[in-house]
Design an enzyme around this catalytic site. Structure first.
Site, mmCIF file in Angstrom:
data_model
loop_
_atom_site.group_PDB
_atom_site.id
_atom_site.type_symbol
_atom_site.label_atom_id
_atom_site.label_comp_id
_atom_site.label_asym_id
_atom_site.label_seq_id
_atom_site.Cartn_x
_atom_site.Cartn_y
_atom_site.Cartn_z
ATOM 1 N N ASN A 44 -18.605 28.268 -20.850
ATOM 2 C CA ASN A 44 -19.204 27.357 -20.317
ATOM 3 C C ASN A 44 -18.840 27.320 -18.755
ATOM 4 O OD1 ASN A 44 -20.064 25.692 -22.583
ATOM 5 N ND2 ASN A 44 -18.049 24.915 -22.999
ATOM 6 N N LYS A 79 -8.084 3.574 2.419
ATOM 7 C CA LYS A 79 -7.593 4.768 2.196
ATOM 8 C C LYS A 79 -7.437 5.426 0.921
ATOM 9 C CE LYS A 79 -4.351 2.928 5.909
ATOM 10 N NZ LYS A 79 -5.467 1.759 5.730
ATOM 11 N N GLN A 82 -7.240 -1.910 4.433
ATOM 12 C CA GLN A 82 -6.341 -1.179 3.772
ATOM 13 C C GLN A 82 -6.898 -0.522 2.675
ATOM 14 O OE1 GLN A 82 -2.135 -2.675 2.964
ATOM 15 N NE2 GLN A 82 -2.673 -3.101 0.863
ATOM 16 N N THR A 100 -40.784 26.129 -7.214
ATOM 17 C CA THR A 100 -41.095 24.619 -6.906
ATOM 18 C C THR A 100 -41.344 24.078 -8.214
ATOM 19 O OG1 THR A 100 -43.637 25.246 -6.532
ATOM 20 C CG2 THR A 100 -42.288 25.614 -4.716
ATOM 21 N N HIS A 101 -40.897 22.867 -8.096
ATOM 22 C CA HIS A 101 -41.137 21.868 -9.455
ATOM 23 C C HIS A 101 -40.686 22.549 -10.546
ATOM 24 C CE1 HIS A 101 -44.492 19.961 -7.076
ATOM 25 N NE2 HIS A 101 -44.687 21.009 -6.711
ATOM 26 N N SER A 125 0.947 -1.144 0.058
ATOM 27 C CA SER A 125 0.006 -0.045 -0.040
ATOM 28 C C SER A 125 1.048 1.300 -0.174
ATOM 29 C CB SER A 125 -0.860 -0.105 1.280
ATOM 30 O OG SER A 125 -0.223 -0.257 2.274
ATOM 31 N N GLU A 129 -20.039 22.613 -13.229
ATOM 32 C CA GLU A 129 -20.216 21.009 -13.614
ATOM 33 C C GLU A 129 -19.166 20.058 -13.081
ATOM 34 O OE1 GLU A 129 -20.808 20.809 -18.086
ATOM 35 O OE2 GLU A 129 -20.929 22.835 -17.849
ATOM 36 N N SER A 147 -15.267 26.674 -25.706
ATOM 37 C CA SER A 147 -15.571 25.378 -26.400
ATOM 38 C C SER A 147 -14.190 25.350 -27.470
ATOM 39 C CB SER A 147 -16.710 25.286 -27.036
ATOM 40 O OG SER A 147 -16.824 24.372 -28.086
ATOM 41 N N ASN A 169 -1.827 -3.164 13.364
ATOM 42 C CA ASN A 169 -3.132 -2.892 13.247
ATOM 43 C C ASN A 169 -3.795 -1.737 14.347
ATOM 44 O OD1 ASN A 169 -3.220 -5.496 12.104
ATOM 45 N ND2 ASN A 169 -3.977 -6.511 13.467
ATOM 46 N N LYS A 202 -18.948 29.663 -27.216
ATOM 47 C CA LYS A 202 -19.220 29.144 -26.069
ATOM 48 C C LYS A 202 -18.544 29.864 -24.796
ATOM 49 C CE LYS A 202 -21.635 26.159 -25.084
ATOM 50 N NZ LYS A 202 -21.645 24.731 -25.504
ATOM 51 N N TYR A 226 -9.073 -7.050 13.027
ATOM 52 C CA TYR A 226 -8.668 -6.410 11.730
ATOM 53 C C TYR A 226 -8.710 -7.297 10.706
ATOM 54 C CZ TYR A 226 -5.211 -4.472 8.657
ATOM 55 O OH TYR A 226 -4.865 -4.035 7.689
HETATM 56 N N1 ARG Z 1 -1.084 -1.614 5.275
HETATM 57 C C1 ARG Z 1 -2.127 -1.812 6.508
HETATM 58 C C2 ARG Z 1 -3.494 -1.510 6.286
HETATM 59 O O1 ARG Z 1 -3.563 -0.213 5.691
HETATM 60 C C3 ARG Z 1 -1.323 -1.952 7.830
HETATM 61 C C4 ARG Z 1 -2.175 -2.776 8.734
HETATM 62 C C5 ARG Z 1 -1.311 -4.243 8.307
HETATM 63 N N2 ARG Z 1 -1.686 -5.114 9.368
HETATM 64 C C6 ARG Z 1 -1.498 -6.395 9.314
HETATM 65 N N3 ARG Z 1 -2.099 -7.074 10.137
HETATM 66 N N4 ARG Z 1 -1.167 -6.897 8.237
HETATM 67 O O2 ARG Z 1 -4.390 -1.712 7.019
#
Ligand code: ARG
Length: 471
Positions: free
Chosen positions: A294, A334, A331, A164-165, A32, A299, A286, A119, A292, A326
């Site tokens: 825009n 994120k 993961q 309204t509407h 990650s 948007e 445009s 964790n 145009k 956990y």
């Molecule tokens: N990269 C992991 C996460 O975002 C960290 C925790 C990993 N813990 C584990 N027991 N593998 O959750």
């Protein structure tokens, strides 16, 4: 990556029980670091607080603590200078920093993870991140509320039709319309404050899932990191991502509000409405149609709301099937979290910046506000206030509208006799009913009367000025 050849397999920090190498695909899938590197500040802050606590409790030596803290500060500087090598084989931000720390300071670095698990570590980092994100959201929303209020002040007398509407209904002050959005963004601010409070609980000390076997002092870690409380159940603490859902929920609703505002700007800027011209700095052209102009900003804000809503659903779906405690699924919290934070902040900020660039066509707004019999309710109210039952008044005015429509006329074309034909309770003063009278009649609290709206503007300003700002 220098150490990443098959001949010299990288040592995993968790590699003790392994003799075979990780499959390259698994390594890429599991890692990650490409996105959670964004948590480096939170991770280092958490580790520093943890190391200090370990030393205070006599779990590690003061010299080790000093080496750890100095090493982490140096790593933070390296990261910020762009000199830190993030390694995929080191999986995530936690292991990247810990491994780099150990390379730098040796055994002391290996002691940092005492009485801690990734964790409770990642839960702590993510809570710190969400807490800061809530503060940033409140600040961005504040700029939006201020921009709306300033526009409401600048356009204090501007009249538009209320709908309204999406059918013209009654004349309103534009300021009243703008303050409706200010009210939404004020509620959003409250939601982010509440989300912040729920995120502001320390999970560290929960270990992998069951608590740790050392005499730790969680309260002192909480104090150092600015957490209001410590978590009370270790299983929940490592498994809980409700605070992420809370963030997404607050963000999604803010984006829905922003999207509604964006939609209005887009409509107002059409030739069909023609209420607003967006200054060049906030318009786009445009590539094929030279004429145009825009409303891309609005948007995109409307479009980005889709992502943030999607991220809310993702965060709920991520949790729904997970047994305690956990699981690596988490993961996956994120990237959507970062995406919502970024989408919300840029959308709110750019829309806030665009507010002063909205140039209103006041005459057109006023003309539209009386067209299509928008004073019909006021004329019915006129009769009702003279003792005519409202339903009877409603019917009489409805007949007047039908009569005008058939003759291609407006109320302005009617004589007193025409009115009296519809109902004998009409007097000459009905001819004086105009936008000003219609607005002034609505000086009830929360109404669109000029006095009521002026009061609302003052209240909004007082609210903004009275708020304590967290960051
Ligand atoms: N990269 C992991 C996460 O975002 C960290 C925790 C990993 N813990 C584990 N027991 N593998 O959750």
């Amino acid at each position: 990556m220098p150490n990443d050849t098959p001949e010299t397999p990288p040592a995993k920090l968790w590699g003790g029980r392994f003799s075979g190498q990780t499959d390259a695909l698994v390594e890429a899938f599991n890692a990650s670091i490409d996105f959670d590197r964004r948590l480096y500040r939170e991770d280092i802050a958490g580790s520093i607080a943890h190391a200090r606590m370990l030393a205070r409790q006599g779990i590690i030596a003061d010299a080790d603590r000093d080496a750890i803290v100095d090493g982490l500060v140096a790593i933070r500087e390296e990261i910020e200078a762009g000199r830190f090598e993030f390694r995929l084989d080191r999986e995530d931000i936690h292991l990247n920093i810990e491994a780099a720390l150990t390379e730098r300071i040796g055994d002391a670095g290996r002691r940092l993870h005492t009485a801690r698990s990734r964790n409770d570590q990642v839960a702590t980092d993510t809570r710190l991140f969400v807490r800061a994100a809530c503060d940033e959201a409140c600040e961005a929303l504040r700029s939006m509320r201020l921009a709306l209020l300033e526009l409401a002040e600048r356009e204090a007398d501007t009249v538009i039709p209320g709908y309204t509407h999406l059918q013209r209904a009654q004349p309103i002050l534009l300021a009243h319309h703008l303050l409706a959005y200010e009210a939404m963004f004020t509620r959003d601010t409250e939601r982010f404050s509440q989300a912040r409070a729920r995120a502001n609980v320390l999970p560290l000390g929960s270990g992998a899932l069951a608590g740790v076997t050392y005499d730790i002092d969680r309260e002192s870690v909480a104090r150092e990191l600015g957490f209001e409380a410590i978590s009370t159940n270790s299983l929940d603490a490592v498994a809980d991502r409700d605070f992420v859902v809370d963030y997404h929920a607050a963000a999604a609703l803010s984006m829905v509000h922003l999207s509604r505002l964006a939609e209005e700007v887009i409509l107002w800027a059409t030739a069909e409405f023609g209420f607003v011209d967006i200054a060049d700095a906030f318009s786009t052209g445009s590539s094929i149609m030279p004429q145009k102009k825009n409303p891309d900003v609005a948007e995109l804000a409307r479009g980005k709301s889709a992502r943030v809503i999607g991220n809310l659903v993702q965060s709920l779906t991520l949790l729904k099937g997970q047994p305690l405690a956990y699981n690596k699924d988490n993961q996956e919290d994120k990237e959507p979290l970062f995406d919502s934070v970024d989408s919300l902040l840029i959308s709110v900020r750019v829309m806030a910046a665009m507010m002063p660039a909205l140039i209103f066509d006041r005459e057109r707004g006023r003309a539209a506000a009386v067209a299509n019999f928008a004073l019909a309710t006021d004329i019915a109210d006129y009769l009702a206030k003279r003792g005519v039952p409202f339903r009877e008044a409603h019917e009489a005015v409805g007949k007047l509208v039908a009569r005008c429509e058939a003759a291609g006329q407006t109320f302005d074309d009617l004589s007193l006799e025409d009115y009296r034909d519809a109902h004998p309770a009409f007097e000459r003063d009905v001819l004086a009913l105009d936008i000003e009278a219609a607005l002034a009649a609505r000086n009830v609290p929360g109404g669109t009367g000029p006095q009521a709206v002026a009061d609302a503007r003052i209240a909004a300003r007082e609210r903004l000025e009275g708020e304590t700002r967290t960051p």
